[in-house]
Design a protein around this motif. Sequence first.
Motif, short mmCIF file in Angstrom:
data_model
loop_
_atom_site.label_atom_id
_atom_site.label_comp_id
_atom_site.label_asym_id
_atom_site.label_seq_id
_atom_site.Cartn_x
_atom_site.Cartn_y
_atom_site.Cartn_z
N MET A 10 55.31 23.57 18.69
CA MET A 10 54.90 23.79 20.04
C MET A 10 53.52 24.23 20.45
O MET A 10 52.80 23.78 21.34
CB MET A 10 55.80 24.72 20.87
N ARG A 11 52.72 24.88 19.49
CA ARG A 11 51.40 25.48 19.69
C ARG A 11 50.78 24.64 18.83
O ARG A 11 50.88 24.75 17.51
CB ARG A 11 51.33 26.95 19.93
N TRP A 12 49.44 24.20 19.33
CA TRP A 12 48.41 23.63 18.24
C TRP A 12 47.59 24.92 17.79
O TRP A 12 47.13 25.44 18.44
CB TRP A 12 47.70 22.75 19.34
N THR A 13 47.63 24.84 16.45
CA THR A 13 46.41 25.62 15.94
C THR A 13 45.62 24.70 15.00
O THR A 13 45.61 23.78 14.84
CB THR A 13 46.92 26.94 15.22
N THR A 14 44.21 25.36 14.74
CA THR A 14 43.72 24.62 13.81
C THR A 14 44.18 24.41 12.47
O THR A 14 43.73 23.51 11.82
CB THR A 14 42.07 25.40 13.43
N GLU A 15 45.10 25.36 12.03
CA GLU A 15 45.87 24.95 10.90
C GLU A 15 46.74 24.02 10.93
O GLU A 15 46.62 22.91 10.23
CB GLU A 15 46.85 26.38 10.57
N ASN A 16 47.69 24.09 11.99
CA ASN A 16 48.74 22.92 11.86
C ASN A 16 48.39 21.56 12.46
O ASN A 16 49.16 20.68 12.39
CB ASN A 16 50.00 23.51 12.40
N VAL A 17 47.38 21.62 13.28
CA VAL A 17 46.94 20.52 13.98
C VAL A 17 48.24 19.71 14.76
O VAL A 17 48.14 18.50 14.59
CB VAL A 17 46.09 19.59 13.45
N SER A 18 49.02 20.56 15.13
CA SER A 18 50.41 19.97 15.96
C SER A 18 50.02 18.83 17.07
O SER A 18 49.25 19.10 17.85
CB SER A 18 51.19 21.15 16.33
N MET A 19 50.84 17.77 16.90
CA MET A 19 50.85 17.02 18.11
C MET A 19 51.71 17.08 19.24
O MET A 19 51.76 16.32 20.16
CB MET A 19 50.91 15.55 17.40
N MET A 20 52.72 18.11 18.97
CA MET A 20 53.53 18.19 19.92
C MET A 20 52.92 18.34 21.48
O MET A 20 53.34 17.92 22.36
CB MET A 20 54.67 19.63 19.81
N PRO A 21 52.01 19.35 21.59
CA PRO A 21 51.47 19.46 22.94
C PRO A 21 50.97 18.16 23.46
O PRO A 21 51.13 18.09 24.61
CB PRO A 21 50.31 20.48 22.64
N SER A 22 50.39 17.31 22.59
CA SER A 22 49.75 16.17 23.04
C SER A 22 50.79 15.24 23.32
O SER A 22 50.88 14.42 24.36
CB SER A 22 48.82 15.52 21.94
N ILE A 23 51.87 15.22 22.83
CA ILE A 23 53.08 14.22 23.09
C ILE A 23 53.51 14.47 24.48
O ILE A 23 53.66 13.61 25.34
CB ILE A 23 54.37 14.32 22.12
N LEU A 24 53.50 15.88 24.72
CA LEU A 24 53.99 16.30 26.04
C LEU A 24 53.13 16.10 27.20
O LEU A 24 53.35 15.53 28.16
CB LEU A 24 54.59 17.86 26.22
N SER A 25 51.79 16.12 26.92
CA SER A 25 50.74 15.97 27.79
C SER A 25 50.83 14.56 28.06
O SER A 25 50.38 13.87 29.20
CB SER A 25 49.29 16.24 27.08
N THR A 26 50.76 13.59 27.19
CA THR A 26 50.87 12.06 27.34
C THR A 26 52.00 11.89 28.35
O THR A 26 51.91 11.16 29.35
CB THR A 26 51.35 11.36 25.96
N ALA A 27 53.34 12.60 28.08
CA ALA A 27 54.50 12.25 29.22
C ALA A 27 53.99 12.66 30.40
O ALA A 27 54.24 12.05 31.46
CB ALA A 27 55.71 12.93 28.67
N MET A 28 53.08 13.70 30.50
CA MET A 28 52.76 14.14 31.81
C MET A 28 51.99 13.12 32.54
O MET A 28 52.02 12.85 33.69
CB MET A 28 52.07 15.80 31.74
N MET A 29 50.90 12.84 31.59
CA MET A 29 49.73 11.92 32.07
C MET A 29 50.62 10.58 32.62
O MET A 29 50.14 10.02 33.86
CB MET A 29 48.97 11.69 31.10
N VAL A 30 51.53 10.27 31.97
CA VAL A 30 52.22 8.81 32.44
C VAL A 30 52.87 9.08 33.53
O VAL A 30 52.78 8.24 34.53
CB VAL A 30 53.29 8.44 31.21
N VAL A 31 53.68 10.20 33.81
CA VAL A 31 54.47 10.21 34.90
C VAL A 31 53.63 10.52 36.15
O VAL A 31 53.78 9.91 37.18
CB VAL A 31 55.45 11.37 34.94
#
Lengths: 282, 286
Positions: free
Chosen positions: A53-74
Amino acid sequence: MDIKKSNRKRHLDTLLTATTWTFAVLTLTALMFIVGHILINGVPHLTPSLFEMRWTTENVSMMPSILSTAMMVVITLCLVVPLGMFTSIYLVEYAKKGSRYVKVIRQATEILAGIPSIVYGLFGSLFFVNFMGLGLSLIAGALTLSIMVLPLVIRTTEEALKSVSDGFREGAFALGSGKLRVVFRIVLPSAVPGILAGVILATGRIVGETAALIFTAGTAPNIPQNLYGSVRTLAVHMWSLSGEAFHTNEAYATAVVLLLIVLIINTVAAAIAKALNSGRIK
Amino acid sequence: MNMTELKDKVDLWGTDNNSKTRTSERVAVDISYRAHDYNLAVRDCNLYYSDFQALKNVNMDIAQQEVTAFIGPSGCGKSTFLRIFNRMNDLIEGCRISGDIHIGGQDIYAKDTDVSLLRKNVGMVFQKPNPFPMSIYDNIAYAPRTFGIKKRGELDVIVERSLKQAGLWEETKDRLKKSALGLSGGQQQRLCIARALAAEPKVLLMDEPTSALDPISTGIIEDLISELKAQYTIIIVTHNMQQATRVSDKTAFFLLGEVVEYNKTIEIFSKPKDKRTENYITGRFG
């Protein structure tokens, strides 16, 4: 009676058939190659850490971006669909044919449709981000994107409305309906699948957009606190990763997810359109 | 109402009246002794599509509970003339109309005419069956709902009655909730008739209602017209001369925007007075 095909005609037939086949196969190969390339390079790198759920420089998680994309679309769709739909209703149902106002709107949408997205990014950056003081934010990005996809929504809705048979309109008027009832009870319901197709196309463009967003929504990798926070959609995330050189594998993994999202959107849209149609034609 | 006023209003119906001068000062005329009368009267009707004159000085009286057929070659103005009675020509840009058109004593082009109510009273069936893409039930209930009937019970009654009137009840009573688009062409056209009847009109306009149908469906609809004429004033535009002789009491022959001849159907087809009518009905042109 000579009804034999001449040799010349026969050869021409074969040639044309061969040509169409060749090009069809070529197109298919190119598409398969792209999809295959992404899958082969991306799937092995789809690790659980990419979905934290949280992006860090280690994991470079894309989960926040997926949710952001959804928000942007809506948010973008909430802005653009009513605007585009009512504009099209005006153009098709209310405006006098050949009126100058209509011509101006049509020409403007045509020009807007052809402008590269980076130009929208520049405009959004100057107007929404700086002049209106929204900063690099979700809302500035959504506003920019809604202007960008507005022509698309207007066009597809217009086509959808135009494709509704005039017989329905005549029939409804002849039964004493007013304009409003004709538009909302007869024309719009028949046009829903077409309008939906436009909305899906718009969604596709929003999901895939980078240039316009980098300048307006920024690249903050985590979920924003509110509308005024900077966000990074999945496509922008991918752009950032591939730019950083250390994360090419993760970029491919992101591409796989993007591909999947687009696939899901299309499937859901098709299902909705089908449900709407069968709901009316039980 | 004093006598001068009454005379004035009655004069509207006089053929010798210079009614053209009245077009600028139209008022809705309610002549009480004609309140239950649904005769149609047209005086000096001219109609233009932009520069093209589609109707030239048409005068006609149509009696209620009669079937009147309009015949004539394509483009002669018969459909245009049909559409003046429910003001469908209003929808066409650049269409101008002059003259007096009265239904049941009321000027339907008066400023204070509610076109919706006019169209409720003057139903129309089109050349191509145009059922709405919704259920059979909703198609029939469309007009009653438009005019404020929402109760299920009332709508059920109207739907059943209208479908029975159009001879479609037996075929559709088990599939009222199914799409109207699943019906055959002939059934669709009867559905459109039922849909128009559901609005409880007084006049029924039919614009080539059978031209897209097979002979059997055509026969059914012609029988239907003969049944409906007891309750409605019916005007039918047709390209089919036999149809005109089969269903109509009176026939008007149109040519280039003019009424060439208007008479009892028997007269028109047995001894036409005008040479052009004779040529047309014997198939020498058109």
